[in-house]
Design a protein around this motif. Structure first.
Motif, PDB file in Angstrom:
ATOM      1  N   TRP A  94       0.831  -1.197   0.000  1.00 55.65           N
ATOM      2  CA  TRP A  94       0.000   0.000   0.000  1.00 55.65           C
ATOM      3  C   TRP A  94       0.871   1.254   0.000  1.00 55.65           C
ATOM      4  N   ILE A  95       1.815   1.236  -0.938  1.00 48.97           N
ATOM      5  CA  ILE A  95       2.723   2.383  -1.081  1.00 48.97           C
ATOM      6  C   ILE A  95       2.024   3.538  -1.801  1.00 48.97           C
ATOM      7  N   ASP A  96       2.601   4.710  -1.666  1.00 47.05           N
ATOM      8  CA  ASP A  96       2.077   5.922  -2.299  1.00 47.05           C
ATOM      9  C   ASP A  96       2.108   5.770  -3.813  1.00 47.05           C
ATOM     10  N   GLN A  97       0.963   6.045  -4.430  1.00 45.93           N
ATOM     11  CA  GLN A  97       0.867   5.973  -5.889  1.00 45.93           C
ATOM     12  C   GLN A  97       0.695   7.365  -6.499  1.00 45.93           C
ATOM     13  N   GLY A  98       0.826   8.393  -5.682  1.00 48.71           N
ATOM     14  CA  GLY A  98       0.698   9.765  -6.166  1.00 48.71           C
ATOM     15  C   GLY A  98      -0.664  10.362  -5.871  1.00 48.71           C
ATOM     16  N   GLU A  99      -0.716  11.673  -5.817  1.00 49.50           N
ATOM     17  CA  GLU A  99      -1.950  12.424  -5.583  1.00 49.50           C
ATOM     18  C   GLU A  99      -2.664  12.003  -4.305  1.00 49.50           C
ATOM     19  N   GLY A 100      -1.892  11.598  -3.290  1.00 49.04           N
ATOM     20  CA  GLY A 100      -2.471  11.225  -2.004  1.00 49.04           C
ATOM     21  C   GLY A 100      -3.082   9.845  -1.953  1.00 49.04           C
ATOM     22  N   CYS A 101      -2.946   9.070  -3.018  1.00 47.20           N
ATOM     23  CA  CYS A 101      -3.527   7.729  -3.079  1.00 47.20           C
ATOM     24  C   CYS A 101      -2.452   6.662  -2.921  1.00 47.20           C
ATOM     25  N   ASP A 102      -2.826   5.574  -2.240  1.00 46.05           N
ATOM     26  CA  ASP A 102      -1.907   4.445  -2.142  1.00 46.05           C
ATOM     27  C   ASP A 102      -2.426   3.303  -3.029  1.00 46.05           C
ATOM     28  N   THR A 103      -1.736   2.197  -2.998  1.00 48.89           N
ATOM     29  CA  THR A 103      -2.103   1.067  -3.860  1.00 48.89           C
ATOM     30  C   THR A 103      -3.525   0.591  -3.584  1.00 48.89           C
ATOM     31  N   ARG A 104      -3.906   0.503  -2.319  1.00 45.46           N
ATOM     32  CA  ARG A 104      -5.270   0.083  -1.983  1.00 45.46           C
ATOM     33  C   ARG A 104      -6.285   1.018  -2.642  1.00 45.46           C
ATOM     34  N   ASP A 105      -6.065   2.320  -2.520  1.00 44.52           N
ATOM     35  CA  ASP A 105      -6.970   3.292  -3.129  1.00 44.52           C
ATOM     36  C   ASP A 105      -7.077   3.086  -4.635  1.00 44.52           C
ATOM     37  N   GLU A 106      -5.944   2.828  -5.277  1.00 45.72           N
ATOM     38  CA  GLU A 106      -5.940   2.643  -6.733  1.00 45.72           C
ATOM     39  C   GLU A 106      -6.762   1.427  -7.142  1.00 45.72           C
ATOM     40  N   VAL A 107      -6.683   0.341  -6.360  1.00 43.95           N
ATOM     41  CA  VAL A 107      -7.478  -0.850  -6.682  1.00 43.95           C
ATOM     42  C   VAL A 107      -8.960  -0.574  -6.437  1.00 43.95           C
ATOM     43  N   LEU A 108      -9.273   0.149  -5.346  1.00 42.85           N
ATOM     44  CA  LEU A 108     -10.670   0.510  -5.107  1.00 42.85           C
ATOM     45  C   LEU A 108     -11.215   1.342  -6.260  1.00 42.85           C
ATOM     46  N   LYS A 109     -10.422   2.287  -6.755  1.00 43.27           N
ATOM     47  CA  LYS A 109     -10.864   3.110  -7.896  1.00 43.27           C
ATOM     48  C   LYS A 109     -11.040   2.251  -9.141  1.00 43.27           C
TER      49      LYS A 109
ATOM     50  N   ASP B  77     -11.530  -1.073  -9.423  1.00 42.02           N
ATOM     51  CA  ASP B  77     -12.506  -2.160  -9.334  1.00 42.02           C
ATOM     52  C   ASP B  77     -13.911  -1.695  -8.971  1.00 42.02           C
ATOM     53  N   GLY B  78     -14.073  -0.422  -8.662  1.00 38.27           N
ATOM     54  CA  GLY B  78     -15.376   0.078  -8.240  1.00 38.27           C
ATOM     55  C   GLY B  78     -16.241   0.566  -9.380  1.00 38.27           C
ATOM     56  N   THR B  79     -17.501   0.797  -9.058  1.00 38.74           N
ATOM     57  CA  THR B  79     -18.481   1.379  -9.960  1.00 38.74           C
ATOM     58  C   THR B  79     -18.996   2.656  -9.311  1.00 38.74           C
ATOM     59  N   ASP B  80     -19.254   3.676 -10.122  1.00 39.43           N
ATOM     60  CA  ASP B  80     -19.712   4.968  -9.605  1.00 39.43           C
ATOM     61  C   ASP B  80     -18.763   5.488  -8.531  1.00 39.43           C
ATOM     62  N   VAL B  81     -17.481   5.411  -8.825  1.00 40.05           N
ATOM     63  CA  VAL B  81     -16.445   5.804  -7.874  1.00 40.05           C
ATOM     64  C   VAL B  81     -16.292   7.317  -7.830  1.00 40.05           C
ATOM     65  N   ASN B  82     -16.162   7.802  -6.610  1.00 32.89           N
ATOM     66  CA  ASN B  82     -15.823   9.203  -6.365  1.00 32.89           C
ATOM     67  C   ASN B  82     -14.616   9.221  -5.458  1.00 32.89           C
ATOM     68  N   VAL B  83     -13.734  10.178  -5.699  1.00 35.46           N
ATOM     69  CA  VAL B  83     -12.527  10.306  -4.893  1.00 35.46           C
ATOM     70  C   VAL B  83     -12.558  11.665  -4.210  1.00 35.46           C
ATOM     71  N   GLY B  84     -12.579  11.620  -2.877  1.00 37.93           N
ATOM     72  CA  GLY B  84     -12.636  12.847  -2.099  1.00 37.93           C
ATOM     73  C   GLY B  84     -11.274  13.265  -1.590  1.00 37.93           C
ATOM     74  N   ALA B  85     -11.302  14.136  -0.610  1.00 39.56           N
ATOM     75  CA  ALA B  85     -10.071  14.621   0.010  1.00 39.56           C
ATOM     76  C   ALA B  85      -9.279  13.440   0.577  1.00 39.56           C
ATOM     77  N   ASP B  86      -7.960  13.564   0.535  1.00 41.46           N
ATOM     78  CA  ASP B  86      -7.063  12.510   1.031  1.00 41.46           C
ATOM     79  C   ASP B  86      -7.334  11.166   0.364  1.00 41.46           C
ATOM     80  N   CYS B  87      -7.829  11.196  -0.868  1.00 35.72           N
ATOM     81  CA  CYS B  87      -8.101  10.004  -1.677  1.00 35.72           C
ATOM     82  C   CYS B  87      -9.118   9.075  -1.011  1.00 35.72           C
ATOM     83  N   ALA B  88     -10.089   9.642  -0.319  1.00 38.08           N
ATOM     84  CA  ALA B  88     -11.181   8.839   0.244  1.00 38.08           C
ATOM     85  C   ALA B  88     -12.047   8.351  -0.920  1.00 38.08           C
ATOM     86  N   VAL B  89     -12.058   7.043  -1.140  1.00 45.95           N
ATOM     87  CA  VAL B  89     -12.743   6.457  -2.294  1.00 45.95           C
ATOM     88  C   VAL B  89     -14.124   5.955  -1.864  1.00 45.95           C
ATOM     89  N   THR B  90     -15.145   6.380  -2.610  1.00 46.34           N
ATOM     90  CA  THR B  90     -16.501   5.886  -2.382  1.00 46.34           C
ATOM     91  C   THR B  90     -17.016   5.306  -3.694  1.00 46.34           C
TER      92      THR B  90
END
Length: 187
Positions: free
Chosen positions: A43-58, A60-73
C-alpha cells in the motif's frame, strides 16, 4: 441487479494459463521461517495522495468518487462470493497469491524492492477488491486449501493465480497444481 465485478489487468486466457501452469516448477513449498508481512512493503504511495489500496478501489469500483485525502466511495462487486458492497471498509484488497504463499514459493530470496513491487503490482492480476471476510477466510491458503465460494469464478481465479506465479517465477506444489488443473478444466 448487482454491480459488475471489475477484473484486474493481465489475466491470461484459459489456454495460456494451462500452458503457463505446465511450465511452472513443481516442488514442495519452502519454509515459512523468516516470513514477516512487513517484508512486503504494501500500500505504497501511488501519487496524488492515493496508495495502492486506493488505486485498486478506484479501478474495481463502480460509480467511484474520490474525495479529500483520496477517500474512495462507490460500489464494489466481489467476484469471490458475488456480494456487492457500498462501504470501502467492507472490501479488502486481496493479494491473489498471498504474500506468505509467495514467500514459501520463491519470494524469500527476493530483495526488498522486488517484494514491494510484488505487493503493489497494479499491472498484473495480483490485486483485486473482494469481500473482507471472504479474503480473511482465504488467508494465505493456496487453491488446494481454498477456492472462491462462487464456483463460476474458478476459471478466472485459477488463471489469475497461474498468471501471477508465472510472472514472478514462483513454484507450485503438487496439490496446488492439481487444484489449479481442476479449476482450469472448468473454463
Amino acid at each position: 441487479m448487482g454491480v459488475a465485478a471489475a477484473e484486474p489487468p493481465g489475466i491470461p486466457d484459459a489456454a495460456t494459463a494451462k500452458s503457463q501452469l505446465a511450465e511452472l516448477t513443481v516442488q514442495a513449498d519452502g519454509s515459512q521461517d523468516g516470513y514477516d508481512r512487513e517484508k512486503f512493503n504494501h500500500w505504497i504511495d501511488q501519487g496524488e495522495g492515493c496508495d495502492t489500496r486506493d488505486e485498486v478501489l478506484k479501478r474495481d469500483g463502480t460509480d467511484v468518487n474520490v474525495g479529500a485525502d483520496c477517500a474512495v466511495t462507490g460500489s464494489w462487486a466481489s467476484p469471490y462470493d458475488d456480494a456487492t458492497w457500498t462501504e470501502a471498509g467492507d472490501v479488502d484488497i486481496d493479494h491473489v497469491v498471498p504474500l506468505a504463499a509467495a514467500w514459501r514459493t520463491g519470494a524469500s530470496g527476493w530483495t526488498d524492492a522486488e517484494r514491494e513491487a510484488y505487493a503493489n503490482d497494479l499491472e498484473g492480476p495480483q490485486l483485486i477488491a473482494v469481500t473482507d471476510n471472504v479474503n480473511q477466510e482465504k488467508g494465505d491458503k493456496s487453491p488446494d486449501a481454498w477456492k472462491p465460494p462462487s464456483t463460476g469464478y474458478w476459471c478466472t481465479y485459477a488463471s489469475m493465480w497461474v498468471g501471477v506465479k508465472a510472472k514472478y517465477e514462483l513454484t507450485v506444489n503438487e496439490a496446488e497444481k492439481t487444484a489449479l488443473d481442476e479449476m482450469l478444466a472448468s473454463c
